[in-house]
Scaffold this motif. Structure first.
Motif, PDB file in Angstrom:
ATOM      1  N   ILE A   1       6.397  -2.824  -8.559  1.00  0.00           N
ATOM      2  CA  ILE A   1       5.794  -2.182  -7.658  1.00  0.00           C
ATOM      3  C   ILE A   1       4.587  -2.859  -7.385  1.00  0.00           C
ATOM      4  O   ILE A   1       3.810  -3.107  -6.372  1.00  0.00           O
ATOM      5  CB  ILE A   1       5.708  -0.791  -7.932  1.00  0.00           C
ATOM      6  CG1 ILE A   1       6.847  -0.041  -7.786  1.00  0.00           C
ATOM      7  CG2 ILE A   1       4.945  -0.030  -6.912  1.00  0.00           C
ATOM      8  CD1 ILE A   1       7.156   1.356  -8.476  1.00  0.00           C
TER       9      ILE A   1
ATOM     10  N   GLY B   1       4.803  -6.587  -6.295  1.00  0.00           N
ATOM     11  CA  GLY B   1       5.122  -6.732  -4.688  1.00  0.00           C
ATOM     12  C   GLY B   1       3.726  -6.602  -3.901  1.00  0.00           C
ATOM     13  O   GLY B   1       3.881  -6.793  -2.888  1.00  0.00           O
TER      14      GLY B   1
ATOM     15  N   THR C   1      -0.832   1.444  -5.367  1.00  0.00           N
ATOM     16  CA  THR C   1      -0.064   2.123  -4.110  1.00  0.00           C
ATOM     17  C   THR C   1      -0.842   2.788  -3.299  1.00  0.00           C
ATOM     18  O   THR C   1      -0.901   2.762  -1.969  1.00  0.00           O
ATOM     19  CB  THR C   1       1.103   2.944  -4.480  1.00  0.00           C
ATOM     20  OG1 THR C   1       1.890   2.160  -5.323  1.00  0.00           O
ATOM     21  CG2 THR C   1       1.979   3.447  -3.538  1.00  0.00           C
TER      22      THR C   1
ATOM     23  N   SER D   1       4.297  -5.283   5.890  1.00  0.00           N
ATOM     24  CA  SER D   1       4.790  -4.286   5.149  1.00  0.00           C
ATOM     25  C   SER D   1       6.306  -4.202   4.466  1.00  0.00           C
ATOM     26  O   SER D   1       6.477  -4.126   3.534  1.00  0.00           O
ATOM     27  CB  SER D   1       4.688  -3.080   6.144  1.00  0.00           C
ATOM     28  OG  SER D   1       3.458  -2.696   6.581  1.00  0.00           O
ATOM     29  N   ARG D   2       7.115  -5.032   5.351  1.00  0.00           N
ATOM     30  CA  ARG D   2       8.374  -5.274   5.050  1.00  0.00           C
ATOM     31  C   ARG D   2       8.377  -6.546   3.610  1.00  0.00           C
ATOM     32  O   ARG D   2       9.280  -6.173   2.922  1.00  0.00           O
ATOM     33  CB  ARG D   2       9.217  -5.728   6.151  1.00  0.00           C
ATOM     34  CG  ARG D   2       9.535  -4.820   7.197  1.00  0.00           C
ATOM     35  CD  ARG D   2      10.221  -5.298   8.528  1.00  0.00           C
ATOM     36  NE  ARG D   2      10.488  -4.477   9.380  1.00  0.00           N
ATOM     37  CZ  ARG D   2      11.056  -4.802  10.795  1.00  0.00           C
ATOM     38  NH1 ARG D   2      11.341  -6.082  11.081  1.00  0.00           N
ATOM     39  NH2 ARG D   2      11.086  -3.989  11.503  1.00  0.00           N
TER      40      ARG D   2
ATOM     41  N   THR E   1       7.913  -4.342   0.797  1.00  0.00           N
ATOM     42  CA  THR E   1       9.148  -3.734   0.007  1.00  0.00           C
ATOM     43  C   THR E   1       9.974  -4.627  -0.372  1.00  0.00           C
ATOM     44  O   THR E   1      10.480  -4.320  -1.515  1.00  0.00           O
ATOM     45  CB  THR E   1       9.659  -2.810   1.367  1.00  0.00           C
ATOM     46  OG1 THR E   1       8.489  -2.002   1.770  1.00  0.00           O
ATOM     47  CG2 THR E   1      10.630  -2.044   0.882  1.00  0.00           C
TER      48      THR E   1
ATOM     49  N   MET F   1       9.083  -6.047  -3.940  1.00  0.00           N
ATOM     50  CA  MET F   1       9.629  -5.169  -4.759  1.00  0.00           C
ATOM     51  C   MET F   1      10.752  -5.077  -5.357  1.00  0.00           C
ATOM     52  O   MET F   1      11.155  -5.022  -6.537  1.00  0.00           O
ATOM     53  CB  MET F   1       8.991  -3.706  -4.427  1.00  0.00           C
ATOM     54  CG  MET F   1       7.734  -3.388  -4.225  1.00  0.00           C
ATOM     55  SD  MET F   1       7.075  -1.695  -3.637  1.00  0.00           S
ATOM     56  CE  MET F   1       5.454  -1.681  -3.369  1.00  0.00           C
ATOM     57  N   ALA F   2      11.698  -5.123  -4.379  1.00  0.00           N
ATOM     58  CA  ALA F   2      13.201  -5.241  -4.462  1.00  0.00           C
ATOM     59  C   ALA F   2      13.591  -6.385  -5.441  1.00  0.00           C
ATOM     60  O   ALA F   2      14.351  -6.377  -6.355  1.00  0.00           O
ATOM     61  CB  ALA F   2      13.846  -4.768  -3.421  1.00  0.00           C
TER      62      ALA F   2
END
Length: 270
Positions: free
Chosen positions: A21, A24, A142, A215-216, A219, A222-223
């Motif tokens: 997190i 990312g 975050t 933004s993508r 995400t 992080m994945a």
């Protein structure tokens, strides 16, 4: 599957999730802002803080974080007001931190058992204190990104235009440098000084193969970061190799494979 019943492996998975997190969000800023070299300098400069902590009997992670934050702000200040090129300022703090670390470790009497874990990482040895550090940092980063997302994205892509819009570019850059330094030190126990910068760049490079949206990209980073850590842990367990090196090896290998597949698909379409 018995490995999942052990507390140390569960801690490693939780640490991987929290680190993914943080990395990312922060790593996307690093890659977009092209601060990889600066981040590498801060990573190696933090060894000076580890050496000071070992020599004075303090917590090496805390001293490394303070030293890394000082180095990050120092690089930013010297390159802006000291009439010194940015790459020269990075080299200055990079070598200074490493030299301080080596000298302090050499002068420390006795054997230093945890030194290799700071250099090369050992995610299987992280404890509750490391998880709390990663958890607090993940929450803070975050919240910072959610509240100031538009300003951070503007500074990351075009600081000159952001400055023309009277945005607090200098303040954002200093804050992000501090966050980068804290993130680097927080993941030292996972992958070590030698490999820490990879965890902040490789998942982002993989994510960038699928999207150009900031933004993508955060995400997906992080994945990918969590997937790399989980697979690296399994490779480390099966082959009996250091976990930090296994994580980075798996991440770069997958990135190379995905990159090759995408290139082949694009050529086929043409």
């Amino acid at each position: 599957m018995d490995i999942f019943s052990y507390t140390f492996f569960q801690n490693a998975l939780w640490g991987s999730l929290l680190a993914s997190i943080v990395c990312g969000i922060v790593g996307t800023y690093i890659v977009t802002r092209r601060l990889v070299f600066i981040s590498g300098g801060i990573t190696h400069a933090s060894f000076g803080g580890i050496g000071l902590g070992v020599y004075f009997g303090a917590d090496p992670i805390l001293s490394a974080m303070l030293f890394a934050i000082g180095s990050a702000c120092g690089v930013e200040w010297v390159s802006r007001r000291g009439n010194v090129r940015e790459d020269s300022a990075i080299a200055l703090f990079w070598t200074f931190g490493m030299s301080i670390g080596v000298i302090c470790c050499f002068l420390t009497p006795g054997f230093i058992p945890d030194l290799s874990s700071y250099l090369f990482g050992s995610i299987l040895t992280i404890g509750s204190a490391d998880l709390w550090l990663l958890g607090v940092l993940a929450a803070a980063v975050t919240i910072l990104f959610v509240i100031f997302r538009r300003i951070i994205v503007s500074v990351a892509f075009d600081p000159v235009f952001a400055r023309s819009q009277r945005l607090p570019v200098s303040l954002v850059e200093y804050i992000m440098m501090i966050v980068i330094a804290m993130t680097i030190v927080a993941v030292l126990r996972m992958v070590g000084i030698v490999l820490a910068i990879s965890l902040l760049t490789v998942p982002q490079l993989t994510a960038n193969l699928f999207t150009v949206s900031y933004s993508r990209m955060v995400t997906l980073s992080m994945a990918f970061g969590f997937a790399y850590c989980a697979m690296g842990l399994m490779v480390s367990y099966l082959l009996g190799v250091p976990s930090g090196a296994a994580i980075i090896f798996v991440s770069i290998l997958i990135y190379a494979i995905v990159k090759a597949i995408k290139t082949a698909v694009l050529k086929f379409k043409i």
